[in-house]
Design a protein around this motif. Structure first.
Motif, PDB file in Angstrom:
ATOM      1  N   CYS A 119       9.246  97.146 -64.695  1.00  0.00           N
ATOM      2  CA  CYS A 119      10.410  96.326 -64.738  1.00  0.00           C
ATOM      3  C   CYS A 119      11.207  96.849 -65.886  1.00  0.00           C
ATOM      4  N   ALA A 120      10.453  97.675 -66.819  1.00  0.00           N
ATOM      5  CA  ALA A 120      11.130  97.922 -68.166  1.00  0.00           C
ATOM      6  C   ALA A 120      10.223  99.152 -68.653  1.00  0.00           C
ATOM      7  N   HIS A 121      10.832  99.939 -69.701  1.00  0.00           N
ATOM      8  CA  HIS A 121       9.676 100.570 -70.663  1.00  0.00           C
ATOM      9  C   HIS A 121      10.321 100.566 -72.056  1.00  0.00           C
ATOM     10  N   PHE A 122       9.493 100.862 -72.997  1.00  0.00           N
ATOM     11  CA  PHE A 122       9.749 100.890 -74.375  1.00  0.00           C
ATOM     12  C   PHE A 122       9.320 101.781 -75.157  1.00  0.00           C
ATOM     13  N   HIS A 123      10.069 102.294 -76.022  1.00  0.00           N
ATOM     14  CA  HIS A 123       9.296 103.220 -76.846  1.00  0.00           C
ATOM     15  C   HIS A 123       9.908 103.078 -78.439  1.00  0.00           C
ATOM     16  N   CYS A 124       9.476 103.965 -79.443  1.00  0.00           N
ATOM     17  CA  CYS A 124      10.186 103.817 -80.648  1.00  0.00           C
ATOM     18  C   CYS A 124      10.410 105.166 -81.280  1.00  0.00           C
ATOM     19  N   HIS A 125      11.027 105.420 -81.971  1.00  0.00           N
ATOM     20  CA  HIS A 125      11.525 106.833 -82.730  1.00  0.00           C
ATOM     21  C   HIS A 125      10.674 106.783 -83.984  1.00  0.00           C
ATOM     22  N   SER A 136      18.272 115.060 -91.181  1.00  0.00           N
ATOM     23  CA  SER A 136      18.625 113.907 -90.965  1.00  0.00           C
ATOM     24  C   SER A 136      18.685 113.613 -89.327  1.00  0.00           C
ATOM     25  N   ARG A 137      18.633 112.452 -88.892  1.00  0.00           N
ATOM     26  CA  ARG A 137      19.000 112.437 -87.316  1.00  0.00           C
ATOM     27  C   ARG A 137      19.674 110.859 -87.476  1.00  0.00           C
ATOM     28  N   GLU A 138      20.581 110.928 -86.162  1.00  0.00           N
ATOM     29  CA  GLU A 138      21.024 109.654 -85.893  1.00  0.00           C
ATOM     30  C   GLU A 138      19.998 108.774 -85.055  1.00  0.00           C
ATOM     31  N   THR A 139      20.334 107.607 -85.311  1.00  0.00           N
ATOM     32  CA  THR A 139      19.233 106.510 -84.716  1.00  0.00           C
ATOM     33  C   THR A 139      19.721 106.114 -83.366  1.00  0.00           C
ATOM     34  N   GLY A 140      19.016 105.432 -82.681  1.00  0.00           N
ATOM     35  CA  GLY A 140      19.590 105.151 -81.466  1.00  0.00           C
ATOM     36  C   GLY A 140      19.089 105.867 -80.144  1.00  0.00           C
ATOM     37  N   PRO A 141      19.226 105.369 -79.090  1.00  0.00           N
ATOM     38  CA  PRO A 141      18.770 106.024 -77.862  1.00  0.00           C
ATOM     39  C   PRO A 141      19.438 107.567 -77.716  1.00  0.00           C
ATOM     40  N   SER A 142      18.571 108.369 -77.528  1.00  0.00           N
ATOM     41  CA  SER A 142      19.017 109.853 -77.107  1.00  0.00           C
ATOM     42  C   SER A 142      19.685 109.809 -75.673  1.00  0.00           C
ATOM     43  N   ILE A 143      20.340 110.859 -75.230  1.00  0.00           N
ATOM     44  CA  ILE A 143      21.004 111.281 -74.170  1.00  0.00           C
ATOM     45  C   ILE A 143      19.705 111.364 -73.213  1.00  0.00           C
ATOM     46  N   GLY A 144      18.604 111.995 -73.539  1.00  0.00           N
ATOM     47  CA  GLY A 144      17.494 112.007 -72.750  1.00  0.00           C
ATOM     48  C   GLY A 144      16.906 110.773 -72.211  1.00  0.00           C
ATOM     49  N   ASP A 145      16.850 109.773 -73.411  1.00  0.00           N
ATOM     50  CA  ASP A 145      16.407 108.445 -73.144  1.00  0.00           C
ATOM     51  C   ASP A 145      17.047 107.717 -72.437  1.00  0.00           C
ATOM     52  N   ASN A 147      19.284 108.855 -69.968  1.00  0.00           N
ATOM     53  CA  ASN A 147      19.036 109.479 -68.562  1.00  0.00           C
ATOM     54  C   ASN A 147      17.959 109.240 -67.795  1.00  0.00           C
ATOM     55  N   PHE A 148      16.715 109.126 -68.750  1.00  0.00           N
ATOM     56  CA  PHE A 148      15.448 108.558 -68.025  1.00  0.00           C
ATOM     57  C   PHE A 148      15.415 107.344 -67.521  1.00  0.00           C
ATOM     58  N   ALA A 149      16.077 106.423 -68.263  1.00  0.00           N
ATOM     59  CA  ALA A 149      16.261 105.002 -68.150  1.00  0.00           C
ATOM     60  C   ALA A 149      17.030 104.920 -66.624  1.00  0.00           C
ATOM     61  N   ASN A 150      18.211 105.529 -66.813  1.00  0.00           N
ATOM     62  CA  ASN A 150      19.077 105.489 -65.335  1.00  0.00           C
ATOM     63  C   ASN A 150      18.311 106.057 -64.226  1.00  0.00           C
ATOM     64  N   SER A 151      17.818 107.169 -64.379  1.00  0.00           N
ATOM     65  CA  SER A 151      17.133 107.745 -63.438  1.00  0.00           C
ATOM     66  C   SER A 151      15.976 106.929 -62.737  1.00  0.00           C
ATOM     67  N   GLN A 152      15.415 106.325 -63.786  1.00  0.00           N
ATOM     68  CA  GLN A 152      14.275 105.158 -63.096  1.00  0.00           C
ATOM     69  C   GLN A 152      14.841 103.567 -62.644  1.00  0.00           C
ATOM     70  N   GLN A 153      16.294 103.607 -62.874  1.00  0.00           N
ATOM     71  CA  GLN A 153      16.762 102.301 -62.810  1.00  0.00           C
ATOM     72  C   GLN A 153      16.039 101.153 -63.258  1.00  0.00           C
ATOM     73  N   LEU A 154      15.623 101.564 -64.644  1.00  0.00           N
ATOM     74  CA  LEU A 154      15.154 100.550 -65.396  1.00  0.00           C
ATOM     75  C   LEU A 154      15.849 100.242 -66.640  1.00  0.00           C
ATOM     76  N   PRO A 155      15.730  99.074 -67.166  1.00  0.00           N
ATOM     77  CA  PRO A 155      16.293  98.875 -68.625  1.00  0.00           C
ATOM     78  C   PRO A 155      15.237  99.574 -69.654  1.00  0.00           C
ATOM     79  N   GLU A 183      21.933 102.199 -67.818  1.00  0.00           N
ATOM     80  CA  GLU A 183      22.945 101.135 -66.931  1.00  0.00           C
ATOM     81  C   GLU A 183      22.340  99.888 -66.401  1.00  0.00           C
ATOM     82  N   TYR A 184      20.982  99.846 -66.565  1.00  0.00           N
ATOM     83  CA  TYR A 184      20.164  98.741 -65.800  1.00  0.00           C
ATOM     84  C   TYR A 184      19.670  97.680 -66.852  1.00  0.00           C
ATOM     85  N   ALA A 185      20.452  96.569 -66.930  1.00  0.00           N
ATOM     86  CA  ALA A 185      19.830  95.542 -67.676  1.00  0.00           C
ATOM     87  C   ALA A 185      18.919  94.839 -67.002  1.00  0.00           C
ATOM     88  N   GLN A 186      18.758  95.161 -65.539  1.00  0.00           N
ATOM     89  CA  GLN A 186      17.739  94.654 -64.683  1.00  0.00           C
ATOM     90  C   GLN A 186      17.392  95.703 -63.729  1.00  0.00           C
TER      91      GLN A 186
END
Ligand SMILES: [Zn+2]
Length: 192
Positions: A119-125, A136-145, A147-155, A183-186
């Motif tokens: 139903c979802a996945h979690f990771h930390c940076h 340095s790096r910007e925080t927050g989800p990467s484009i890859g993150d 795309n992965f969530a959207n392709s799996q249709q999971l939050p 894109e998927y909150a659920q």
């Protein structure tokens, strides 16, 4: 009779006549609904494991090594319970040239069971505490993150540092934030 999966319910009698066998098969199937990420991210077991992942990330990091931690999250509809898969870790990142690390999550269950319950996945940076101050790096989800969530249709759920940008040498104990992404909150309903 289920209308789900048909473009229109208004002509269901026609379809029933035309496709009697298929309708009978479909009618015994059920709709499975998954929890919204707003519930998932506050589930006590999930929160506990997300905090563990963050601690493991901080404990592992040292000069020349850091890696991400994460896990899949599953939903047991019969008990209405959310539970976490096993903790997984990304490859060790031995240098600071590319400041982003990555993790490739693997399913905890055989394909069918995984598909029916995930139903979802979690990771930390990762921290950059042990990196030189010019990186340095910007925080927050990467484009890859995303795309992965959207392709799996999971939050997706992420822990990262609270600041919009972190620099080499910043303390790994700086405040962190939780973000959800994709894109998927659920996860969409599943019929099986
Ligand atoms: Zn990420």
């Amino acid at each position: 009779m289920l209308c789900i999966g048909f473009s229109s319910c208004s002509n269901e009698n026609d379809e029933f006549v035309q496709d009697n066998k298929e309708m009978n098969t479909r009618s015994v199937k059920a709709i499975h609904t998954f929890p919204n990420v707003s519930r998932i991210k506050t589930d006590p077991d999930v929160v506990k494991k997300m905090n563990e992942a963050w601690e493991e990330m901080k404990n592992y990091a040292a000069k020349g090594k850091r890696r991400e931690y994460g896990f899949y999250i599953y939903y047991d509809e019969s008990s209405d319970k959310i539970h976490c898969g096993k903790m997984q870790m990304g490859d060790n990142i031995p240098n600071c040239e590319g400041t982003h690390a990555s993790i490739e999550l693997k399913p905890d269950y055989p394909a069918l069971e995984f598909q029916n319950t995930v139903c979802a996945h979690f990771h930390c940076h990762t921290t950059l505490q042990y990196c030189p101050s010019y990186v340095s790096r910007e925080t927050g989800p990467s484009i890859g993150d995303i795309n992965f969530a959207n392709s799996q249709q999971l939050p997706g759920i992420l822990y990262d540092y609270e600041d919009a940008k972190i620099y080499g040498g910043d303390s790994k104990d700086k405040k962190y934030k939780m973000q959800t992404f994709g894109e998927y909150a659920q996860r969409p309903d599943r019929i099986y």
